[in-house]
Design a protein around this motif. Structure first.
Motif, PDB file in Angstrom:
ATOM      1  N   SER A  12      -4.003 -33.067 -16.135  1.00  0.00           N
ATOM      2  CA  SER A  12      -4.908 -34.225 -16.543  1.00  0.00           C
ATOM      3  C   SER A  12      -5.776 -34.666 -15.087  1.00  0.00           C
ATOM      4  CB  SER A  12      -3.988 -35.337 -16.859  1.00  0.00           C
ATOM      5  OG  SER A  12      -4.845 -36.667 -16.738  1.00  0.00           O
ATOM      6  N   HIS A  14      -8.188 -36.477 -15.213  1.00  0.00           N
ATOM      7  CA  HIS A  14      -8.421 -38.047 -15.277  1.00  0.00           C
ATOM      8  C   HIS A  14      -7.395 -38.746 -14.456  1.00  0.00           C
ATOM      9  CE1 HIS A  14      -9.231 -41.924 -16.965  1.00  0.00           C
ATOM     10  NE2 HIS A  14      -7.943 -41.894 -17.413  1.00  0.00           N
ATOM     11  N   TRP A  15      -6.137 -38.655 -15.027  1.00  0.00           N
ATOM     12  CA  TRP A  15      -4.925 -39.259 -14.515  1.00  0.00           C
ATOM     13  C   TRP A  15      -4.629 -38.824 -12.936  1.00  0.00           C
ATOM     14  CZ3 TRP A  15      -3.639 -44.046 -15.765  1.00  0.00           C
ATOM     15  CH2 TRP A  15      -3.842 -44.365 -17.321  1.00  0.00           C
ATOM     16  N   ARG A  18      -7.064 -40.954 -10.771  1.00  0.00           N
ATOM     17  CA  ARG A  18      -6.614 -42.140 -10.459  1.00  0.00           C
ATOM     18  C   ARG A  18      -5.453 -42.220  -9.577  1.00  0.00           C
ATOM     19  NH1 ARG A  18      -6.351 -45.693 -15.797  1.00  0.00           N
ATOM     20  NH2 ARG A  18      -6.029 -47.304 -13.862  1.00  0.00           N
ATOM     21  N   ASP A  48      -5.018 -37.006 -21.345  1.00  0.00           N
ATOM     22  CA  ASP A  48      -6.407 -37.268 -21.185  1.00  0.00           C
ATOM     23  C   ASP A  48      -6.857 -36.595 -20.074  1.00  0.00           C
ATOM     24  OD1 ASP A  48      -5.957 -39.266 -22.974  1.00  0.00           O
ATOM     25  OD2 ASP A  48      -5.588 -41.031 -21.726  1.00  0.00           O
ATOM     26  N   GLY A  49      -8.313 -36.209 -20.235  1.00  0.00           N
ATOM     27  CA  GLY A  49      -9.006 -35.230 -19.186  1.00  0.00           C
ATOM     28  C   GLY A  49      -8.162 -34.106 -18.721  1.00  0.00           C
TER      29      GLY A  49
END
Length: 182
Positions: A12, A14-15, A18, A48-49
């Motif tokens: 991921s 995305h994560w 972050r 996600d992502g």
């Protein structure tokens, strides 16, 4: 020294992005990666992502700060993309006089501990469930998963600073916490 623990990225971007933002926010000196870097695994949904190539590129930018172990979803082909060692089953870290045994959790685990001494720390990922506990004199820790948390826990990471381990969510909340007695 402040250590940040990240586990179960599962590709991921995305994560991971972050989490890497949190590395700066937390001012972590070192990142300890507890495995499952790029592949989501046959039992997990796509996170996600999901972009394993991008996740590898992002991780490589932090290669000097990372200590890592192999997860059950990691393979030699992943090591071809990642520029720091990820194929060790475990690593030992000496942190402020305390011995930390870090592993993914699919070999040795909280239910099947390696030989440890009283007040040692055992930290794993793998279950995607945060833990901050002490059992039979050994501290048992798990930062949870940044990408695919389970049992209704939030996306999370761990911070070890001084004599305290805190599992945090990405909104700044505390999920789990334990202090190491002297």
């Amino acid at each position: 020294m402040k250590l940040m623990f990240i586990s179960d990225i599962h590709g991921s971007a995305h994560w991971l992005s972050r989490a890497l933002d949190k590395v700066h926010e937390e001012q972590a000196d070192q990142i300890v990666m507890l495995g499952d870097f790029l592949y989501h695994g046959p039992r997990n949904p796509l996170p996600d992502g999901y972009n394993p190539g991008q996740a590898a590129e992002m991780l490589n930018k932090y290669k000097e700060k990372i200590v890592a172990v192999r997860g059950n979803c990691d393979a030699e082909v992943d090591q071809m993309l990642i520029e720091f060692p990820i194929m060790a089953d475990y690593t030992m870290i000496l942190h402020e006089g305390r011995r930390i045994y870090a592993t993914h959790g699919h070999g040795y685990s909280m239910e099947h501990l390696p030989p440890l001494m009283e007040n040692d720390v055992f930290i794993q990922g793998h279950t995607h469930i945060p833990v901050a506990d002490r059992k039979e004199g050994v501290y048992l820790l798990n930062p949870g998963s940044i990408a695919l948390p389970k049992e209704n826990y939030p996306h999370s990471y761990g911070i070890l600073f001084g004599d305290e381990f805190i599992v945090k969510d990405f909104d700044g909340g505390t999920v789990k916490r334990i202090s190491f007695g002297s």
